[in-house]
Design an enzyme around this catalytic site. Structure first.
Site, PDB file in Angstrom:
ATOM      1  N   ARG A  84       0.839  -1.201   0.000  1.00  0.00           N
ATOM      2  CA  ARG A  84       0.000   0.000   0.000  1.00  0.00           C
ATOM      3  C   ARG A  84       0.872   1.249   0.000  1.00  0.00           C
ATOM      4  O   ARG A  84       2.088   1.186   0.195  1.00  0.00           O
ATOM      5  CB  ARG A  84      -0.915   0.010   1.228  1.00  0.00           C
ATOM      6  CG  ARG A  84      -0.152   0.022   2.536  1.00  0.00           C
ATOM      7  CD  ARG A  84      -0.997   0.414   3.715  1.00  0.00           C
ATOM      8  NE  ARG A  84      -0.287   0.206   4.969  1.00  0.00           N
ATOM      9  CZ  ARG A  84       0.639   0.999   5.460  1.00  0.00           C
ATOM     10  NH1 ARG A  84       1.023   2.078   4.775  1.00  0.00           N
ATOM     11  NH2 ARG A  84       1.229   0.734   6.609  1.00  0.00           N
ATOM     12  N   GLY A  86       1.984   5.026   1.678  1.00  0.00           N
ATOM     13  CA  GLY A  86       2.255   5.469   3.041  1.00  0.00           C
ATOM     14  C   GLY A  86       3.424   4.756   3.682  1.00  0.00           C
ATOM     15  O   GLY A  86       4.125   3.952   3.068  1.00  0.00           O
ATOM     16  N   THR A  89       2.670   1.835  10.140  1.00  0.00           N
ATOM     17  CA  THR A  89       1.636   2.113  11.126  1.00  0.00           C
ATOM     18  C   THR A  89       1.396   0.856  11.949  1.00  0.00           C
ATOM     19  O   THR A  89       1.945  -0.212  11.663  1.00  0.00           O
ATOM     20  CB  THR A  89       0.331   2.598  10.468  1.00  0.00           C
ATOM     21  OG1 THR A  89      -0.529   3.140  11.488  1.00  0.00           O
ATOM     22  CG2 THR A  89      -0.388   1.475   9.748  1.00  0.00           C
ATOM     23  N   GLY A 157      -4.411   4.074   3.782  1.00  0.00           N
ATOM     24  CA  GLY A 157      -3.347   3.653   2.873  1.00  0.00           C
ATOM     25  C   GLY A 157      -3.941   2.691   1.865  1.00  0.00           C
ATOM     26  O   GLY A 157      -4.508   1.664   2.259  1.00  0.00           O
ATOM     27  N   GLY A 168      -6.902  -0.040   2.762  1.00  0.00           N
ATOM     28  CA  GLY A 168      -8.028   0.810   3.133  1.00  0.00           C
ATOM     29  C   GLY A 168      -7.761   1.757   4.281  1.00  0.00           C
ATOM     30  O   GLY A 168      -6.803   2.522   4.249  1.00  0.00           O
ATOM     31  N   ALA A 170      -8.039   2.725   8.792  1.00  0.00           N
ATOM     32  CA  ALA A 170      -7.998   2.240  10.170  1.00  0.00           C
ATOM     33  C   ALA A 170      -8.456   3.369  11.090  1.00  0.00           C
ATOM     34  O   ALA A 170      -7.844   4.437  11.111  1.00  0.00           O
ATOM     35  CB  ALA A 170      -6.586   1.797  10.541  1.00  0.00           C
ATOM     36  N   CYS A 186       3.026   6.658  10.146  1.00  0.00           N
ATOM     37  CA  CYS A 186       2.806   7.267   8.815  1.00  0.00           C
ATOM     38  C   CYS A 186       3.979   8.139   8.382  1.00  0.00           C
ATOM     39  O   CYS A 186       3.856   8.945   7.446  1.00  0.00           O
ATOM     40  CB  CYS A 186       1.502   8.069   8.789  1.00  0.00           C
ATOM     41  SG  CYS A 186       0.050   7.095   9.245  1.00  0.00           S
TER      42      CYS A 186
END
Length: 238
Positions: A84, A86, A89, A157, A168, A170, A186
């Protein structure tokens, strides 16, 4: 903000009742992506919690990993590099994860508009709890302001493969925020992380927020959900 289509697009909503290992959910995303690409599946949304895991997006730098990959694993969390956007995290119990597997052209003109729609879902859901969320330029996700200033309450992300979305959002609901202090979430130095429970000083039923997310997502994206169980997904894959 909503998609200007007269008739709702049919979609499948899959809910998990217990925290899911990251790789299990990733396998399901890939399955749904393949089915949608072949024409055999529908647009879908997975709503779940994860067992403790750090995921490193494509923009992760070594400095973002804080105490380092080995030490992060020693906390009991899994650590995975993912495709993804980003940086790094954390996901864990008490955080609501949403993985939309969508034919993007049904809903948005491009990835930027798609991310804005995801942010809209989260902002509207937070409003139900009296929380005012907002966007920050060039930083996908949702932020809030409190007496200490800006804090991030939801991360986004995503990835687009052959016109279909993966990964998706969070939303921090009731989770322990301590794991975020071990990394640079991030990739944003000096950025604070907060949660719905932290802002309201009360534990919030995650299932209730999941219901609100599903309803708001349906409205913003103009999707009519068919609800299915995780067991039926598993049997279909056999």
């Amino acid at each position: 903000m909503s998609f200007a289509r007269q008739n709702p697009q049919p979609g499948t909503l899959v809910r998990f009742r217990h925290p899911v290992p990251y790789m299990e959910s990733w396998g399901l995303q890939q399955q749904l992506h393949a089915e949608l690409l072949s024409g055999a599946g529908k647009d879908s949304l997975l709503l779940l919690e994860h067992q403790p895991v750090y995921t490193m997006g494509r923009r992760t730098e070594s400095a973002h990993m804080g105490i380092g990959e080995t030490a992060l694993k020693q906390t009991g969390a899994s650590v995975y590099a993912v495709n993804r956007g980003g940086s790094i995290t954390y996901h864990g119990p008490g955080q609501l994860i949403g993985y939309p597997i969508l034919q993007l052209a049904h809903y948005a003109t491009g990835p930027k508009t798609y991310v804005q729609l995801l942010e809209e879902v989260l902002i509207r859901t937070l409003t139900c709890w009296g929380i005012r969320g907002h966007r920050v330029d060039r930083s996908p996700g949702v932020w809030v302001r409190d007496d200490q200033g800006e804090a991030k309450i939801a991360a986004i992300g995503v990835r687009l493969e052959q016109g279909i979305t993966l990964h998706g959002f969070a939303l921090n609901v009731n989770l322990d925020l301590t794991p975020f202090s071990l990394i640079t979430p991030c990739g944003l130095a000096q950025s604070r992380t907060t949660s719905v429970a932290n802002l309201l000083q009360s534990e919030i039923p995650l299932e209730r927020i999941a219901d609100q997310i599903a309803e708001t997502f349906s409205t913003v994206f103009n999707i009519a959900w068919t609800h299915i169980t995780v067991d039926s997904m598993a049997s279909r894959a056999c």
